[in-house]
Motif scaffolding. Structure first.
Motif, PDB file in Angstrom:
ATOM      1  N   SER A  15       0.833  -1.211   0.000  1.00  0.00           N
ATOM      2  CA  SER A  15       0.000   0.000   0.000  1.00  0.00           C
ATOM      3  C   SER A  15       0.858   1.247   0.000  1.00  0.00           C
ATOM      4  O   SER A  15       0.604   2.204  -0.745  1.00  0.00           O
ATOM      5  CB  SER A  15      -0.929   0.000   1.222  1.00  0.00           C
ATOM      6  OG  SER A  15      -1.951  -0.965   1.076  1.00  0.00           O
ATOM      7  N   THR A  16       1.898   1.244   0.819  1.00  0.00           N
ATOM      8  CA  THR A  16       2.788   2.403   0.880  1.00  0.00           C
ATOM      9  C   THR A  16       3.561   2.564  -0.416  1.00  0.00           C
ATOM     10  O   THR A  16       3.753   3.686  -0.909  1.00  0.00           O
ATOM     11  CB  THR A  16       3.745   2.261   2.074  1.00  0.00           C
ATOM     12  OG1 THR A  16       2.968   2.246   3.279  1.00  0.00           O
ATOM     13  CG2 THR A  16       4.733   3.411   2.132  1.00  0.00           C
ATOM     14  N   ARG A  17       3.995   1.467  -0.997  1.00  0.00           N
ATOM     15  CA  ARG A  17       4.679   1.527  -2.297  1.00  0.00           C
ATOM     16  C   ARG A  17       3.785   2.180  -3.353  1.00  0.00           C
ATOM     17  O   ARG A  17       4.235   3.029  -4.140  1.00  0.00           O
ATOM     18  CB  ARG A  17       5.070   0.120  -2.732  1.00  0.00           C
ATOM     19  CG  ARG A  17       5.700   0.016  -4.120  1.00  0.00           C
ATOM     20  CD  ARG A  17       5.779  -1.448  -4.536  1.00  0.00           C
ATOM     21  NE  ARG A  17       6.315  -1.616  -5.891  1.00  0.00           N
ATOM     22  CZ  ARG A  17       6.138  -2.704  -6.641  1.00  0.00           C
ATOM     23  NH1 ARG A  17       5.424  -3.720  -6.172  1.00  0.00           N
ATOM     24  NH2 ARG A  17       6.639  -2.790  -7.852  1.00  0.00           N
ATOM     25  N   LEU A  18       2.505   1.811  -3.363  1.00  0.00           N
ATOM     26  CA  LEU A  18       1.582   2.362  -4.339  1.00  0.00           C
ATOM     27  C   LEU A  18       1.385   3.870  -4.128  1.00  0.00           C
ATOM     28  O   LEU A  18       1.375   4.648  -5.096  1.00  0.00           O
ATOM     29  CB  LEU A  18       0.239   1.635  -4.256  1.00  0.00           C
ATOM     30  CG  LEU A  18      -0.868   2.115  -5.191  1.00  0.00           C
ATOM     31  CD1 LEU A  18      -0.408   2.110  -6.643  1.00  0.00           C
ATOM     32  CD2 LEU A  18      -2.108   1.239  -5.018  1.00  0.00           C
ATOM     33  N   LEU A  19       1.260   4.287  -2.890  1.00  0.00           N
ATOM     34  CA  LEU A  19       1.102   5.721  -2.612  1.00  0.00           C
ATOM     35  C   LEU A  19       2.357   6.499  -2.983  1.00  0.00           C
ATOM     36  O   LEU A  19       2.274   7.601  -3.544  1.00  0.00           O
ATOM     37  CB  LEU A  19       0.755   5.932  -1.141  1.00  0.00           C
ATOM     38  CG  LEU A  19      -0.614   5.429  -0.685  1.00  0.00           C
ATOM     39  CD1 LEU A  19      -0.779   5.632   0.816  1.00  0.00           C
ATOM     40  CD2 LEU A  19      -1.738   6.133  -1.443  1.00  0.00           C
TER      41      LEU A  19
END
Length: 523
Positions: free
Chosen positions: A273-277
């Protein structure tokens, strides 16, 4: 699908995504779920073949899945291929990132330990002055914990300890074995509580998103799921500041696609999720996105032998069963060496002992294994890792995955606080075991590398202040009100507990709040 606009787009199908789908569709909201992997074919994908038919005879292929300690040739198709989806780190600071891209995610492989966080975790700063408090308390999450425990059928015993909050249990009144009772008695004299562990029974042998959450969502007729798509980026409308479209790639054909949504719920797992953001360059006005990565320390512990169980005398009355020592340090008094605390998993066995427990070979080793069979007694740490700003993830400027999506770089390490905690855990285990009359065979003070617990937490933390946090107390982005993140990336601190019950309770709470905000027209 480019012209279709859904009410809520959920990215991820594990416990957090499954709970969001269950709650939102139950409120009459149309949802589409994206998942990066296929739907598992239980019969085909779990077919057991004889080891002699496999090229590596069942052992791990050299160079494949180096950070997945559970992997072997039988289950290699379960785990994300690190060559296909790489991540990077400084070789001096290794990180184990264990990932599953199947419909249901890692919920399919959850160990089922089921704990609530206490206010020693939610309000850690108020207790000891370190870090930050969560913007919520146990009282806020308690009703949701109770509902989650009912769904997942959590067994346990009420102990009345504030650091080990009681729950909505299927009551465990099973008697203690003789060896475990002796260990409990030794702990009582040292003011160390030895309690029943708490675990999800689930239904029909499974306690996952695919059997306890997603079926309810599909039954409403409000749910669609798209497997085998890898999300590349979220885009934001420049006029409204809201997320308006999600771009993704077909895992097999590499075809680029997108879908429009009124609301996006991220539930891909902490680091994904953090990678995507980060790749989308959004939701980071605070500058803390990617920071405060934490987990729990595992690995340190002891292996003992119960003398009365040797030489074929082991039986189910004397040996077997498990227990848990919940955090007992830094509750009423301050430990001089470390902040926060740890728990210990305790288990005994009527089976064989690991040959590595003995400094012997050949006939001598065989004799030892025969003599000690059925007498094993073990402890293992689950320790809190302090959340630190410098423990972070970022986008690697050079590495990309198989779909040309920039990979994640992980930069984290343990400090003296964690190592001193591990030493205390082992010394305490030894003292209790010896007081119980056990022989201590192995003392392991070394903790496994970060990530080994498979409990990555933080990097998209919640908080009341938009300058120091990414999400508000409802798991909603401070910057983008139609973006929610409901997985463990929202954690402010980790505690010693397996995080699954908290993930589920947070997702339930956030999803119900979202549904109400959508009904009011606020989102």
């Amino acid at each position: 699908m480019a012209e279709e606009k859904v009410d809520v787009l959920i990215i991820g199908s594990g416990h957090s995504g499954g709970m969001a789908a269950k709650i939102l569709t139950g409120k009459g909201i149309n949802c589409v779920m994206l998942n990066a992997g296929p739907i598992a074919d239980v019969h085909k994908d779990t077919e057991v073949k004889p080891a002699y038919t496999l090229p590596y005879r069942g052992f791990k292929q050299p160079g494949q899945l180096p950070h997945v300690f559970q992997s072997n040739e039988f289950n290699a198709n379960t785990w994300v291929d690190e060559k296909e989806v790489p991540y990077t780190y400084d070789p001096q600071k290794p990180y184990n990132w264990v990932r599953v891209r199947l419909f249901g995610g890692r919920s399919l492989f959850w160990s089922r330990q089921s704990f609530r966080l206490s206010d020693y975790e939610f309000k850690g700063k108020s207790h000891d002055g370190y870090g930050d408090d969560w913007p919520i308390s146990l009282a806020d999450l308690g009703p949701y914990y109770a509902r989650v425990e009912a769904i997942f059928r959590v067994t346990g015993h009420a102990d009345g300890l504030p650091q080990y909050p009681d729950g909505n249990f299927v009551v465990d009144d099973a008697p203690w074995t003789v060896a475990m009772q002796r260990f409990r008695d030794a702990g009582k004299k040292m003011s160390v509580p030895v309690c029943k562990a708490r675990s999800s029974v689930g239904v029909n042998g499974l306690a996952s998103s695919v059997n306890l959450l997603l079926p309810d969502a599909f039954e409403t007729g409000k749910m669609k799921a798209i497997p085998n798509v890898v999300v590349r980026e979220l885009s934001v409308d420049k006029n409204t500041g809201l997320v308006n479209e999600v771009h993704f790639v077909d895992r097999l054909s590499h075809r680029e696609m997108s879908i429009k949504a009124r609301v996006v719920v991220l539930a891909a797992g902490t680091l994904e999720s953090t990678r995507l953001l980060l790749n989308s360059k959004i939701a980071n006005s605070s500058g803390v996105l990617g920071h405060y990565l934490t987990d729990q320390i595992y690995g340190a512990g002891v292996t003992c032998s119960v003398p009365e169980a040797r030489n074929g005398k082991s039986n189910s009355t004397l040996m077997g069963g498990g227990a848990l020592i919940p955090r007992f340090r830094n509750i009423e008094s301050k430990h001089p060496k470390f902040l926060r605390g740890y728990a210990l998993n305790i288990f005994s066995s009527t089976g064989g002992m690991d040959p590595r427990n003995f400094a012997a070979y050949g006939a001598e080793l065989e004799e030892k294994l025969d003599t000690y069979h059925g007498s094993g007694f073990h402890t293992g740490i689950m320790g809190e890792v302090l959340p630190r700003y410098e423990n972070q993830v970022s986008i690697d400027k050079e590495a990309v995955d198989a779909w040309n999506i920039p990979a994640l770089r992980i930069d984290t390490k343990y400090t003296d606080n964690e190592h001193d905690m591990a030493r205390d855990a082992v010394d305490t285990s030894v003292a209790m075991a010896e007081a119980a009359g056990f022989e201590v065979l192995v003392k392991n003070y070394n903790v496994n590398p970060p990530g080994y617990s498979i409990h990555e937490l933080g990097t998209c933390r919640m908080g009341d202040d938009p300058k120091t946090s990414v999400l508000n107390k409802w798991n909603q982005s401070h910057d983008i009100k139609n973006l929610l993140v409901v997985d463990a990336s929202s954690f402010v601190s980790g505690g010693w507990q397996n995080p699954t019950m908290t993930i589920l309770a947070l997702s339930m709470r956030a999803s119900e709040h979202l549904a109400e905000e959508m009904r009011k027209g606020n989102v």
